[in-house]
Design a protein around this motif. Structure first.
Motif, PDB file in Angstrom:
ATOM      1  N   VAL A  56       0.859  -1.176   0.000  1.00 46.54           N
ATOM      2  CA  VAL A  56       0.000   0.000   0.000  1.00 46.54           C
ATOM      3  C   VAL A  56       0.896   1.227   0.000  1.00 46.54           C
ATOM      4  O   VAL A  56       1.808   1.331   0.827  1.00 46.54           O
ATOM      5  N   LEU A  57       0.668   2.116  -0.917  1.00 51.54           N
ATOM      6  CA  LEU A  57       1.427   3.358  -0.999  1.00 51.54           C
ATOM      7  C   LEU A  57       0.598   4.508  -0.448  1.00 51.54           C
ATOM      8  O   LEU A  57      -0.625   4.430  -0.376  1.00 51.54           O
ATOM      9  N   HIS A  58       1.287   5.572  -0.106  1.00 45.38           N
ATOM     10  CA  HIS A  58       0.621   6.797   0.329  1.00 45.38           C
ATOM     11  C   HIS A  58       1.219   7.956  -0.452  1.00 45.38           C
ATOM     12  O   HIS A  58       2.398   7.930  -0.801  1.00 45.38           O
ATOM     13  N   ALA A  59       0.427   8.951  -0.704  1.00 44.57           N
ATOM     14  CA  ALA A  59       0.890  10.113  -1.454  1.00 44.57           C
ATOM     15  C   ALA A  59       0.940  11.326  -0.542  1.00 44.57           C
ATOM     16  O   ALA A  59       0.132  11.465   0.374  1.00 44.57           O
ATOM     17  N   THR A  60       1.907  12.183  -0.804  1.00 46.33           N
ATOM     18  CA  THR A  60       2.016  13.459  -0.115  1.00 46.33           C
ATOM     19  C   THR A  60       1.936  14.523  -1.193  1.00 46.33           C
ATOM     20  O   THR A  60       2.563  14.393  -2.244  1.00 46.33           O
ATOM     21  N   GLY A  61       1.167  15.581  -0.930  1.00 46.61           N
ATOM     22  CA  GLY A  61       0.973  16.580  -1.971  1.00 46.61           C
ATOM     23  C   GLY A  61       1.209  17.999  -1.508  1.00 46.61           C
ATOM     24  O   GLY A  61       0.981  18.353  -0.361  1.00 46.61           O
ATOM     25  N   GLY A  62       1.694  18.793  -2.449  1.00 42.86           N
ATOM     26  CA  GLY A  62       1.831  20.227  -2.255  1.00 42.86           C
ATOM     27  C   GLY A  62       1.057  20.909  -3.367  1.00 42.86           C
ATOM     28  O   GLY A  62       1.016  20.411  -4.495  1.00 42.86           O
ATOM     29  N   ALA A  63       0.436  22.025  -3.051  1.00 47.19           N
ATOM     30  CA  ALA A  63      -0.388  22.703  -4.058  1.00 47.19           C
ATOM     31  C   ALA A  63      -0.279  24.216  -3.912  1.00 47.19           C
ATOM     32  O   ALA A  63       0.005  24.730  -2.828  1.00 47.19           O
ATOM     33  N   GLU A  64      -0.524  24.882  -4.996  1.00 51.27           N
ATOM     34  CA  GLU A  64      -0.621  26.336  -5.011  1.00 51.27           C
ATOM     35  C   GLU A  64      -1.823  26.723  -5.852  1.00 51.27           C
ATOM     36  O   GLU A  64      -1.982  26.235  -6.978  1.00 51.27           O
ATOM     37  N   VAL A  65      -2.681  27.521  -5.269  1.00 44.98           N
ATOM     38  CA  VAL A  65      -3.819  28.098  -5.982  1.00 44.98           C
ATOM     39  C   VAL A  65      -3.657  29.598  -5.810  1.00 44.98           C
ATOM     40  O   VAL A  65      -3.638  30.092  -4.683  1.00 44.98           O
ATOM     41  N   SER A  66      -3.500  30.300  -6.901  1.00 40.52           N
ATOM     42  CA  SER A  66      -3.208  31.721  -6.798  1.00 40.52           C
ATOM     43  C   SER A  66      -3.993  32.523  -7.815  1.00 40.52           C
ATOM     44  O   SER A  66      -4.149  32.101  -8.957  1.00 40.52           O
ATOM     45  N   ALA A  67      -4.453  33.670  -7.370  1.00 39.85           N
ATOM     46  CA  ALA A  67      -5.138  34.588  -8.284  1.00 39.85           C
ATOM     47  C   ALA A  67      -4.128  35.517  -8.949  1.00 39.85           C
ATOM     48  O   ALA A  67      -4.437  36.153  -9.944  1.00 39.85           O
ATOM     49  N   GLU A  68      -2.913  35.573  -8.388  1.00 43.01           N
ATOM     50  CA  GLU A  68      -1.900  36.455  -8.979  1.00 43.01           C
ATOM     51  C   GLU A  68      -1.288  35.800 -10.209  1.00 43.01           C
ATOM     52  O   GLU A  68      -1.175  34.573 -10.287  1.00 43.01           O
ATOM     53  N   ALA A  69      -0.911  36.624 -11.166  1.00 40.15           N
ATOM     54  CA  ALA A  69      -0.310  36.103 -12.390  1.00 40.15           C
ATOM     55  C   ALA A  69       1.122  35.669 -12.099  1.00 40.15           C
ATOM     56  O   ALA A  69       1.877  36.395 -11.460  1.00 40.15           O
ATOM     57  N   MET A  70       1.462  34.459 -12.523  1.00 41.68           N
ATOM     58  CA  MET A  70       2.835  33.973 -12.356  1.00 41.68           C
ATOM     59  C   MET A  70       3.091  32.910 -13.403  1.00 41.68           C
ATOM     60  O   MET A  70       2.163  32.299 -13.932  1.00 41.68           O
ATOM     61  N   GLY A  71       4.336  32.682 -13.676  1.00 45.33           N
ATOM     62  CA  GLY A  71       4.719  31.672 -14.655  1.00 45.33           C
ATOM     63  C   GLY A  71       4.551  30.271 -14.086  1.00 45.33           C
ATOM     64  O   GLY A  71       4.459  30.069 -12.869  1.00 45.33           O
TER      65      GLY A  71
END
Length: 186
Positions: A56-71
């Motif tokens: 059984v594997l487990h996942a770790t996640g990082g996320a960014e949700v932004s309204a600012e314009a960025m590349g």
């Protein structure tokens, strides 16, 4: 498994090693990203068998949700920063980027630069701490400890550069150097 969890609006790609990137559609909210994360996480946790052994594997996640314009590069950097931070503290969960992560990231890069400079300049060395049998007061061994001297002559211990030691690449270099010192000292 991961592709089954996404719809046509989500872009999915293997980023490298065991890392994957998912790009939610423009306008996705944190709630949308969390919902996608839970679907992905459940899919990863489905047991599978290899040679009769249940894994059984487990996942770790990082996320960014932004309204600012960025590349895209900055967006992925922020998500990556969140993922590595949560891996250290609460593996198997999702963390969103926060500007507070920049301070710890800066400290990590400064510590890595300090250690790398010490290795390159020959200022990394092993210190030894005796291991004493408390019943006989006899020294029965030595514990090798990483030390480094800064440019201005201050001695630093591993705890002073812990963010660098937690980095898998620089820690391997430190380990190789310390083993080399131990072998030459004895």
């Amino acid at each position: 498994r991961l592709i089954r969890c996404t719809d046509d609006e989500v872009i999915a790609a293997r980023w490298g090693g065991d890392e994957f990137v998912f790009i939610a559609p423009l306008g996705a909210t944190k709630a949308d990203v969390e919902a996608l994360w839970y679907k992905l996480s459940e899919a990863v946790q489905e047991p599978f068998y290899i040679s009769g052994r249940k894994l059984v594997l487990h996942a770790t996640g990082g996320a960014e949700v932004s309204a600012e314009a960025m590349g895209g590069r900055e967006l992925v950097r922020r998500a990556d920063l969140a993922m590595y931070d949560v891996k250290k503290r609460n593996s198997g969960t999702l963390q969103f980027y926060g500007s507070d992560l920049e301070k710890s990231n800066k400290e990590k890069h400064e510590a890595i630069a300090q250690v790398r400079e010490a290795i390159d300049a020959g200022r990394l060395y092993s210190g030894y701490q005796p291991i004493v049998d408390l019943l006989t007061d006899e020294v029965i061994g030595l514990e090798a400890l990483m030390r480094l001297r800064t440019r201005n002559g201050n001695e630093l211990t591993a705890s002073n550069v812990m963010p660098a030691i937690l980095d898998p690449h620089i820690s391997r270099e430190i380990g190789e150097e310390v083993v080399r010192f131990i072998c030459s000292d004895f």
